[in-house]
Write an enzyme that holds these catalytic residues in place. Structure first.
Site, PDB file in Angstrom:
ATOM      1  CG  HIS A   1      42.448  43.468  42.856  1.00 30.75           C
ATOM      2  ND1 HIS A   1      42.228  44.041  41.999  1.00 30.75           N
ATOM      3  CD2 HIS A   1      41.988  43.928  43.927  1.00 30.75           C
ATOM      4  CE1 HIS A   1      41.504  45.083  42.461  1.00 30.75           C
ATOM      5  NE2 HIS A   1      41.583  45.098  43.610  1.00 30.75           N
TER       6      HIS A   1
ATOM      7  NE  ARG B   1      35.072  46.486  37.869  1.00 32.21           N
ATOM      8  CZ  ARG B   1      36.330  46.229  37.902  1.00 32.21           C
ATOM      9  NH1 ARG B   1      36.538  45.598  36.616  1.00 32.21           N
ATOM     10  NH2 ARG B   1      36.781  45.878  39.118  1.00 32.21           N
TER      11      ARG B   1
ATOM     12  CB  CYS C   1      39.527  49.454  31.122  1.00 29.59           C
ATOM     13  SG  CYS C   1      38.360  47.931  31.457  1.00 29.59           S
TER      14      CYS C   1
END
Length: 458
Positions: free
Chosen positions: A74, A217, A387
């Site tokens: 991340h 999301r 995605c």
């Protein structure tokens, strides 16, 4: 003790422990620790947490080099999304470099040059001098209509996490937001905040993206996306995250659903809702009940609420991908999250530098699974998007379209390269590439197919 435990998962928790330690030292010290860069420095570190990347992105840091982590960790994704070059998994770099040394960093190819020669420095300076023209060429490509050589339309959207990325979304002409990560709203906080914070965030995103669609999301706090006061887990990637956490934390889920529904009511027809970490049909049924309740409550309170917001699921757990036929009647679209789907399918931690060579989103098993998901989606008449980082590889993007993927979503900075290649191709080219890839048994065969296909195209 964690480092010497022999347990890779526990060793990875050192990053979190060190982060807490550093914050405590900073809070207790007589002087405030500072990472402020006056000269646009490159920061070399063992590991940088997502929280620190966010902080440093506002402090004139021009690049990161990390010993730990993988390209889809991340922290690395955040660095790329805010336009900061990052090299990860640079084993032993801390022992090879001293403070205040000159280094050249190539985030695209993952290269670091320590004390570069005059020749190398000159090449770097020439590279920078040509960036203005390169940017203009990219913008020219992005202004072109998104159609293949034979007139077939394709769709490229943006993955977005921070408001600062919206300039790139507009600059590179993304056709909306295919993935809005929402957990970043609270990434620097100890707990989830007020509903108004969310309404403000969603509202600003929607108001600055014209009339394009925005896929929001739900919170996916877990794995390497930590939120303040979390419970310690042996393996957070497989743990209490996404919809699993939200269905347990009823107030958090209700607050987010209310914020999304209110925001969608102000921008009719533009918002889609995406559910992360889905593993069972019951999770979808429970969520639908929560959405219905929230909608009714808001109507009674006088809010303008759309009758129906399209609901989609992240296909990122192999068991869901295999049973996608049963999920299709329950949702309006699929979004394939190749980052997590790859690590779960291949049993390879995407943040573990020791096995980074085994983590490859273009693995033959991934293509077979994506082909099946796209086939089911077509059968049920629903779109399937990708995605994950796989979509940002131009040749992989062409292969995805060849398999019947409806749209691609990626960090805005990757759009020019992907679009440039897709504009040169026909739909037939995509299908031929996909057929060749489906016949591959090993990853090196896929890479060979990719290389030869692109070479022939040029």
């Amino acid at each position: 003790r964690l480092a010497d435990s022999g347990n890779a998962v526990m060793a990875d928790r050192m990053i979190d422990l060190a982060d807490i330690r550093n914050q405590l030292v900073e809070a207790a010290g007589t002087k405030t620790a500072s990472f402020v860069s006056k000269n646009g420095d490159i920061l070399v570190s063992d590991e940088i947490s997502p929280r620190e990347v966010i902080q440093l992105s506002h402090q004139n840091i021009k690049g990161f080099v990390m010993e730990q982590g993988g390209n889809t960790s991340h922290a690395a994704i955040i660095a790329r999304s805010v336009g900061i070059p990052a090299v990860v998994g640079a084993k032993g770099i801390m022992k090879q470099i001293e403070n205040q040394r000159i280094i050249c960093l190539d985030g695209e190819r993952g290269l670091v040059s320590i004390n570069p020669s005059p020749h190398t420095r000159k090449r770097v300076e020439q590279f920078y001098a040509g960036q203005t023209q390169i940017l203009q060429d990219k913008l020219d490509i992005c202004r072109k209509e998104s159609v293949t050589k034979d007139g077939e339309a394709f769709v490229i959207r943006a993955n977005v996490e921070f408001l600062e990325e919206l300039d790139n979304v507009r600059q590179f002409k993304a056709e909306g937001i295919g993935l809005l990560r929402t957990e970043s709203i609270y990434l620097n906080r100890e707990q989830f905040g007020s509903m108004q914070d969310q309404i403000s965030f969603y509202g600003e995103i929607l108001s600055k993206t014209d009339e394009d669609p925005v896929v929001i999301r739900l919170f996916d706090v877990g794995g390497d996306k930590f939120q303040g006061a979390r419970i310690a887990e042996q393996n957070p990637f497989l743990g209490w995250r996404g919809i699993r956490m939200l269905l347990d934390e009823h107030n958090v889920l209700q607050e987010q659903l209310r914020a999304i529904l209110i925001s969608a009511g102000k921008h009719p027809g533009r918002v889609k809702l995406l559910v992360p970490m889905v593993s069972t049909l019951n999770e979808i049924k429970e969520l639908k009940e929560e959405i219905t309740k929230c909608r009714q409550d808001l109507i009674e309170e006088g809010f303008s609420v759309e009758e129906k917001i399209p609901l989609g699921i992240m296909v990122e757990i192999p068991s869901v991908a295999i049973q996608v036929e049963h999920f299709a009647p329950e949702v309006d679209f699929f979004s394939i999250g190749t980052n997590d789907l790859t690590q779960y399918l291949l049993a390879v931690d995407r943040g573990n530098a020791l096995i980074s060579k085994l983590y490859n989103q273009a693995h033959p098993s991934m293509w077979r699974l994506i082909d099946y998901i796209a086939e089911v989606a077509k059968k049920h008449g629903i779109p399937v998007d990708v995605c994950g980082e796989l979509a940002s590889n131009p040749v992989a993007a062409a292969c995805l379209l060849g398999l019947g993927v409806s749209s691609l979503s990626m960090s805005p900075v990757h759009i020019p390269a992907v679009k440039a290649l897709l504009l040169k191709c026909t739909q037939s080219d995509f299908k031929k590439l996909a057929k060749s890839v489906q016949q591959c048994k090993e990853i090196d065969e896929v890479e060979t197919v990719f290389y030869n296909w692109k070479d022939n195209l040029i």
